[in-house]
Design an enzyme around this catalytic site. Structure first.
Site, PDB file in Angstrom:
ATOM      1  N   GLY A   8     -74.532 -51.668 -15.366  1.00  0.00           N
ATOM      2  CA  GLY A   8     -73.908 -50.866 -16.685  1.00  0.00           C
ATOM      3  C   GLY A   8     -74.581 -51.593 -17.612  1.00  0.00           C
ATOM      4  O   GLY A   8     -73.937 -51.659 -18.953  1.00  0.00           O
ATOM      5  N   LEU A  10     -76.303 -49.986 -19.971  1.00  0.00           N
ATOM      6  CA  LEU A  10     -76.557 -49.259 -21.140  1.00  0.00           C
ATOM      7  C   LEU A  10     -75.358 -49.156 -21.823  1.00  0.00           C
ATOM      8  O   LEU A  10     -75.429 -48.428 -22.710  1.00  0.00           O
ATOM      9  CB  LEU A  10     -76.970 -47.963 -20.711  1.00  0.00           C
ATOM     10  CG  LEU A  10     -78.353 -47.930 -19.873  1.00  0.00           C
ATOM     11  CD1 LEU A  10     -78.869 -46.472 -19.631  1.00  0.00           C
ATOM     12  CD2 LEU A  10     -79.605 -48.336 -20.682  1.00  0.00           C
ATOM     13  N   GLY A  11     -74.408 -49.748 -21.627  1.00  0.00           N
ATOM     14  CA  GLY A  11     -72.946 -49.717 -22.148  1.00  0.00           C
ATOM     15  C   GLY A  11     -72.996 -50.531 -23.369  1.00  0.00           C
ATOM     16  O   GLY A  11     -73.897 -51.070 -23.552  1.00  0.00           O
ATOM     17  N   GLN A  12     -71.552 -50.543 -23.933  1.00  0.00           N
ATOM     18  CA  GLN A  12     -71.594 -51.223 -25.347  1.00  0.00           C
ATOM     19  C   GLN A  12     -71.940 -52.833 -24.900  1.00  0.00           C
ATOM     20  O   GLN A  12     -72.323 -53.399 -25.926  1.00  0.00           O
ATOM     21  CB  GLN A  12     -70.209 -51.422 -25.554  1.00  0.00           C
ATOM     22  CG  GLN A  12     -69.729 -51.841 -27.018  1.00  0.00           C
ATOM     23  CD  GLN A  12     -68.106 -51.963 -27.557  1.00  0.00           C
ATOM     24  OE1 GLN A  12     -67.481 -52.064 -26.538  1.00  0.00           O
ATOM     25  NE2 GLN A  12     -67.934 -52.218 -28.692  1.00  0.00           N
ATOM     26  N   ILE A  35     -76.269 -46.192 -13.988  1.00  0.00           N
ATOM     27  CA  ILE A  35     -76.361 -45.114 -13.377  1.00  0.00           C
ATOM     28  C   ILE A  35     -77.274 -43.800 -13.954  1.00  0.00           C
ATOM     29  O   ILE A  35     -77.730 -42.912 -13.395  1.00  0.00           O
ATOM     30  CB  ILE A  35     -74.908 -44.593 -13.088  1.00  0.00           C
ATOM     31  CG1 ILE A  35     -74.967 -43.410 -12.036  1.00  0.00           C
ATOM     32  CG2 ILE A  35     -74.422 -43.960 -14.264  1.00  0.00           C
ATOM     33  CD1 ILE A  35     -73.429 -43.128 -11.416  1.00  0.00           C
ATOM     34  N   ARG A  36     -77.129 -43.985 -15.294  1.00  0.00           N
ATOM     35  CA  ARG A  36     -78.219 -43.030 -16.118  1.00  0.00           C
ATOM     36  C   ARG A  36     -79.381 -44.002 -16.514  1.00  0.00           C
ATOM     37  O   ARG A  36     -79.488 -45.010 -16.672  1.00  0.00           O
ATOM     38  CB  ARG A  36     -77.326 -42.529 -17.176  1.00  0.00           C
ATOM     39  CG  ARG A  36     -76.949 -43.553 -18.074  1.00  0.00           C
ATOM     40  CD  ARG A  36     -75.559 -43.016 -18.998  1.00  0.00           C
ATOM     41  NE  ARG A  36     -74.867 -44.081 -19.676  1.00  0.00           N
ATOM     42  CZ  ARG A  36     -74.924 -44.755 -20.686  1.00  0.00           C
ATOM     43  NH1 ARG A  36     -75.941 -43.916 -21.494  1.00  0.00           N
ATOM     44  NH2 ARG A  36     -74.427 -45.596 -21.170  1.00  0.00           N
ATOM     45  N   TYR A 138     -56.411 -49.114 -15.285  1.00  0.00           N
ATOM     46  CA  TYR A 138     -57.671 -50.121 -15.877  1.00  0.00           C
ATOM     47  C   TYR A 138     -56.921 -51.491 -15.493  1.00  0.00           C
ATOM     48  O   TYR A 138     -57.682 -52.396 -14.738  1.00  0.00           O
ATOM     49  CB  TYR A 138     -57.740 -49.797 -17.044  1.00  0.00           C
ATOM     50  CG  TYR A 138     -58.886 -50.813 -17.707  1.00  0.00           C
ATOM     51  CD1 TYR A 138     -60.242 -50.605 -17.259  1.00  0.00           C
ATOM     52  CD2 TYR A 138     -58.586 -51.820 -18.798  1.00  0.00           C
ATOM     53  CE1 TYR A 138     -60.969 -51.487 -17.920  1.00  0.00           C
ATOM     54  CE2 TYR A 138     -59.570 -52.481 -19.185  1.00  0.00           C
ATOM     55  CZ  TYR A 138     -60.832 -52.446 -19.015  1.00  0.00           C
ATOM     56  OH  TYR A 138     -61.779 -53.318 -19.587  1.00  0.00           O
TER      57      TYR A 138
HETATM   58  N1  LIG Z   1     -65.884 -53.129 -24.513  1.00  0.00           N
HETATM   59  C1  LIG Z   1     -64.663 -53.902 -24.395  1.00  0.00           C
HETATM   60  O1  LIG Z   1     -63.937 -53.965 -25.589  1.00  0.00           O
HETATM   61  C2  LIG Z   1     -64.301 -54.388 -23.210  1.00  0.00           C
HETATM   62  C3  LIG Z   1     -63.349 -55.377 -23.251  1.00  0.00           C
HETATM   63  C4  LIG Z   1     -62.711 -55.861 -22.201  1.00  0.00           C
HETATM   64  C5  LIG Z   1     -63.317 -55.905 -20.950  1.00  0.00           C
HETATM   65  N2  LIG Z   1     -64.666 -55.090 -20.845  1.00  0.00           N
HETATM   66  C6  LIG Z   1     -65.360 -54.954 -19.768  1.00  0.00           C
HETATM   67  O2  LIG Z   1     -66.642 -55.289 -19.818  1.00  0.00           O
HETATM   68  C7  LIG Z   1     -67.391 -54.463 -18.904  1.00  0.00           C
HETATM   69  C8  LIG Z   1     -68.347 -53.704 -19.873  1.00  0.00           C
HETATM   70  O3  LIG Z   1     -67.856 -52.891 -20.743  1.00  0.00           O
HETATM   71  P1  LIG Z   1     -68.586 -52.081 -21.707  1.00  0.00           P
HETATM   72  O4  LIG Z   1     -67.644 -52.007 -22.929  1.00  0.00           O
HETATM   73  O5  LIG Z   1     -70.138 -52.590 -21.578  1.00  0.00           O
HETATM   74  O6  LIG Z   1     -68.585 -50.549 -20.905  1.00  0.00           O
HETATM   75  P2  LIG Z   1     -69.171 -49.032 -21.415  1.00  0.00           P
HETATM   76  O7  LIG Z   1     -68.035 -48.024 -20.781  1.00  0.00           O
HETATM   77  O8  LIG Z   1     -69.814 -49.246 -22.656  1.00  0.00           O
HETATM   78  O9  LIG Z   1     -70.385 -49.312 -20.330  1.00  0.00           O
HETATM   79  C9  LIG Z   1     -70.325 -49.045 -18.903  1.00  0.00           C
HETATM   80  C10 LIG Z   1     -71.519 -48.731 -18.183  1.00  0.00           C
HETATM   81  O10 LIG Z   1     -71.494 -48.635 -16.824  1.00  0.00           O
HETATM   82  C11 LIG Z   1     -72.158 -47.533 -16.648  1.00  0.00           C
HETATM   83  N3  LIG Z   1     -71.616 -46.967 -15.268  1.00  0.00           N
HETATM   84  C12 LIG Z   1     -70.451 -46.027 -15.239  1.00  0.00           C
HETATM   85  N4  LIG Z   1     -70.503 -45.938 -14.057  1.00  0.00           N
HETATM   86  C13 LIG Z   1     -71.536 -46.501 -13.134  1.00  0.00           C
HETATM   87  C14 LIG Z   1     -71.927 -46.343 -11.821  1.00  0.00           C
HETATM   88  N5  LIG Z   1     -71.222 -45.987 -10.883  1.00  0.00           N
HETATM   89  N6  LIG Z   1     -72.892 -47.216 -11.409  1.00  0.00           N
HETATM   90  C15 LIG Z   1     -73.773 -47.821 -12.473  1.00  0.00           C
HETATM   91  N7  LIG Z   1     -73.487 -47.589 -13.820  1.00  0.00           N
HETATM   92  C16 LIG Z   1     -72.299 -47.054 -14.102  1.00  0.00           C
HETATM   93  C17 LIG Z   1     -72.046 -46.391 -17.810  1.00  0.00           C
HETATM   94  O11 LIG Z   1     -73.064 -45.522 -17.857  1.00  0.00           O
HETATM   95  C18 LIG Z   1     -72.069 -47.546 -18.837  1.00  0.00           C
HETATM   96  O12 LIG Z   1     -73.663 -47.498 -19.454  1.00  0.00           O
HETATM   97  C19 LIG Z   1     -66.378 -53.681 -18.229  1.00  0.00           C
HETATM   98  O13 LIG Z   1     -65.850 -54.621 -16.993  1.00  0.00           O
HETATM   99  C20 LIG Z   1     -65.248 -53.653 -18.971  1.00  0.00           C
HETATM  100  O14 LIG Z   1     -64.070 -53.482 -18.244  1.00  0.00           O
HETATM  101  C21 LIG Z   1     -64.835 -54.414 -22.089  1.00  0.00           C
END
Ligand SMILES: NC(=O)c1ccc[n+]([C@@H]2O[C@H](COP(=O)([O-])OP(=O)(O)OC[C@H]3O[C@@H](n4cnc5c(N)ncnc54)[C@H](O)[C@@H]3O)[C@@H](O)[C@H]2O)c1
Length: 316
Positions: A8, A10-12, A35-36, A138
């Site tokens: 994951g 590329l996420g936040q 995944i992307r 969630y």
């Molecule tokens: N950002 C927050 O405020 C926050 C707060 C509490 C917990 N979290 C936890 O931190 C973790 C990361 O959060 P984030 O904010 O970076 O999320 P995000 O949604 O920004 O990023 C998640 C990433 O996962 C990838 N993804 C989705 N499905 C996938 C798959 N099947 N295989 C591979 N990659 C896949 C997406 O493409 C995305 O880049 C998560 O477990 C989230 O629950 C985040």
């Protein structure tokens, strides 16, 4: 940690964590995956769908990593819209990642969330160990995930560690569909329009944290002496408990004309009301020295500065 696979990425969180890990542990020692594919790839990148049973295992083996940081997930608001998909990604992906860690003897980090608490949890100064009966998909995933990580530690000896993140605020990558996303949007709109319409109601407190503190917490916990850890997965951590009007007040100190109004989204408001108002982070402080550097005003100053620079660069 010497060689790390990030799912994951590329996420936040992942987009910024990958950069910080690369500068700390070396460019060639960080394998980013998602995944992307990234628009502008830099460093080692592999496509991994975490729901496919063997993909995490195979890439971990290929690069001989010693740590998995598992971030791939569907966040709270999206998980409410697509609960079954959320189960498949959040639980299916987690068990696949834990299996890879077990089979290859790897250290393991995955974040839980303040979403792991529910309406019957004490709302103020929420203890580390307390009632967890969440009412969202969630939250169900996060509680089950915390327990599953504990299970892989106690049953198989996998070195699993984790934190319960509050809402994370950052300017690099847009948040991925969580309940606290308003606390990022408000800064962009303050600069672009001078006004913001909040989908979360006035007076709704949630824990929040600026991204640099979140990234440091991951690295600090993963490097912590295991003998000091009484809790392993899901340490409460927080930097501030804030409601929309606190962001408005903090922004007004920098942009005096800024105004906030409200148009409440019942789904995200319902999720927010099921979460604590403020959590207690004493266990993280005692067991591995967690401390947040940013409060709301120092975060606001930095966010506004960095977003202005970013928007200027993008329009140049
Ligand atoms: N950002 C927050 O405020 C926050 C707060 C509490 C917990 N979290 C936890 O931190 C973790 C990361 O959060 P984030 O904010 O970076 O999320 P995000 O949604 O920004 O990023 C998640 C990433 O996962 C990838 N993804 C989705 N499905 C996938 C798959 N099947 N295989 C591979 N990659 C896949 C997406 O493409 C995305 O880049 C998560 O477990 C989230 O629950 C985040």
């Amino acid at each position: 940690m010497k060689k790390i696979l990030v799912t994951g990425a590329l996420g936040q969180i992942g987009s910024e964590l990958t950069e910080q890990l690369r500068s700390t542990y070396g460019e060639d020692n960080i394998i980013a995956s998602d995944i992307r594919r990234p628009e502008n790839p830099s460093g080692i990148f592999e496509e991994i769908d975490v729901t496919k049973e063997k993909e995490i295992y195979e890439i971990s083996k290929k690069y001989k990593v010693d740590t998995i940081i598992h971030l791939a997930a569907l966040l709270s608001a999206k998980a409410e819209a697509f609960p079954k998909v959320a189960w498949e990604i959040n639980m299916g992906g987690l068990v696949n990642a834990l299996e890879a860690a077990k089979q290859l003897d790897l250290k393991f980090f995955t974040p839980s969330s303040i979403g792991a608490f529910g309406p019957s949890t004490p709302k103020d100064n929420t203890p580390q160990d307390t009632l967890q009966r969440p009412t969202t998909m969630y939250g169900v995933n996060k509680v089950a995930g915390e327990l599953l990580c504990d299970y892989y530690f106690s049953r198989f000896g996998v070195d699993t560690r984790g934190v319960r993140f509050p809402g994370l605020i950052s300017y690099v990558t847009a948040p991925g569909g969580g309940t606290t996303d308003y606390a990022v949007e408000v800064y962009y709109e303050a600069i672009r329009k001078g006004t913001y319409t909040s989908y979360i109601a006035q007076g709704t407190h949630m824990d929040m944290m600026y991204m640099p503190d979140a990234l440091n917490a991951i690295i600090q916990l993963m490097e912590a002496d295991p003998d000091r850890l009484k809790h392993r997965n899901a340490f409460n951590i927080t930097a501030m408990s804030a409601a929309p009007e606190h962001f408005a007040a903090s922004i007004c100190k920098q942009i005096p004309d800024f105004e906030m109004d409200y148009q409440v989204d019942p789904v995200r408001q319902g999720i927010a009301e099921s979460w604590p108002d403020s959590i207690n982070a004493d266990a993280a402080k005692e067991e591995w020295g967690f401390e947040a550097a940013y409060d709301i005003d120092s975060m606001t100053i930095d966010m506004l500065k960095k977003i202005r620079e970013k928007l200027k660069k993008n329009s140049a």
